[in-house]
Design a protein around this motif. Sequence first.
Motif, short mmCIF file in Angstrom:
data_model
loop_
_atom_site.label_atom_id
_atom_site.label_comp_id
_atom_site.label_asym_id
_atom_site.label_seq_id
_atom_site.Cartn_x
_atom_site.Cartn_y
_atom_site.Cartn_z
N THR A 102 0.58 -1.25 0.08
CA THR A 102 -0.03 -0.09 0.04
C THR A 102 1.02 1.29 0.02
O THR A 102 2.06 1.29 0.35
N ASN A 131 -3.76 4.73 0.86
CA ASN A 131 -4.15 3.74 -0.36
C ASN A 131 -4.22 4.57 -1.47
O ASN A 131 -5.23 4.36 -2.06
N ASP A 134 -5.79 2.70 -4.47
CA ASP A 134 -7.04 2.07 -4.08
C ASP A 134 -7.05 0.62 -4.27
O ASP A 134 -7.84 0.17 -4.80
N ILE A 135 -6.13 -0.08 -3.74
CA ILE A 135 -5.93 -1.53 -3.87
C ILE A 135 -6.91 -2.07 -2.80
O ILE A 135 -6.80 -1.72 -1.63
N ASP A 136 -7.41 -3.13 -3.11
CA ASP A 136 -8.23 -4.02 -2.07
C ASP A 136 -7.42 -4.86 -1.31
O ASP A 136 -6.33 -5.34 -2.07
N PRO A 137 -7.65 -4.96 0.03
CA PRO A 137 -6.78 -5.89 0.51
C PRO A 137 -7.00 -7.21 0.02
O PRO A 137 -8.14 -7.70 -0.40
N LEU A 139 -7.97 -11.02 -0.31
CA LEU A 139 -9.08 -11.85 0.48
C LEU A 139 -8.40 -12.86 1.25
O LEU A 139 -7.30 -13.72 0.98
N TYR A 146 -11.53 -10.54 4.44
CA TYR A 146 -10.18 -9.83 4.16
C TYR A 146 -9.36 -10.17 4.98
O TYR A 146 -9.58 -10.77 5.94
N THR A 152 -3.92 -4.44 7.28
CA THR A 152 -4.86 -4.22 6.30
C THR A 152 -6.28 -3.79 6.73
O THR A 152 -6.53 -3.92 7.97
N PRO A 154 -10.23 -2.75 4.93
CA PRO A 154 -11.02 -2.94 3.75
C PRO A 154 -11.66 -1.87 3.14
O PRO A 154 -12.06 -1.75 2.05
N ARG A 155 -11.08 -0.53 4.00
CA ARG A 155 -11.52 0.69 3.28
C ARG A 155 -10.74 0.80 1.98
O ARG A 155 -9.44 0.66 2.07
N GLY A 156 -11.06 1.47 1.03
CA GLY A 156 -10.35 2.13 -0.20
C GLY A 156 -9.45 3.25 0.10
O GLY A 156 -9.27 3.62 1.24
#
Length: 167
Positions: A102, A131, A134-137, A139, A146, A152, A154-156
């Motif tokens: 990130t 971030n 804007d990477i997603d954490p 899964l 997540y 990590t 989960p917010r963008g």
Amino acid sequence: GMVRGDASYLLQYDTQSDPGQPKVYGINRDGRTRFRGNIGLTWRKERWTVGWLTTYYGPYVDTGASTTKEIYDVLGGPEYISSYVDSGGVRRYRYLVTGFATHNFNLSYTLPRSRERPLLSDVTVRFGINNVTDIDPPLADSDTGYQRGAGTNPRGRTFTAQVGKRF
């Protein structure tokens, strides 16, 4: 400018439920990544400050998300499933949570001292983006879906603003 960073490399992480039981190897399992680290750069010029921080978390196997050899073979041995032999000699097929990075950015400006405007003297205005990409954490098998731990979120992408004054 200034560069700062830190890193950790996990050499050993074994657990044993009871005396006489086999030790369970824990590195790269359930959030305990072998490698994690961050590096940041801060640059200052007169009243301006710019900062960048990159944080990296290595991959690990999610022991709560497993499958069978048959499914693994039907899927063609995908990279997102880790096939390994555990400490008890059993071959396991478990979900591989990917490593990720990130990036955070900030920019600030400090107003000059002024006898005419004392309330604005030494006021710093700061803007930031957490971030940036804007990477997603990754899964993982968890309550939130997540990866848990390892920093990590989960917010963008998140924007921040701050105003401060030095007295």
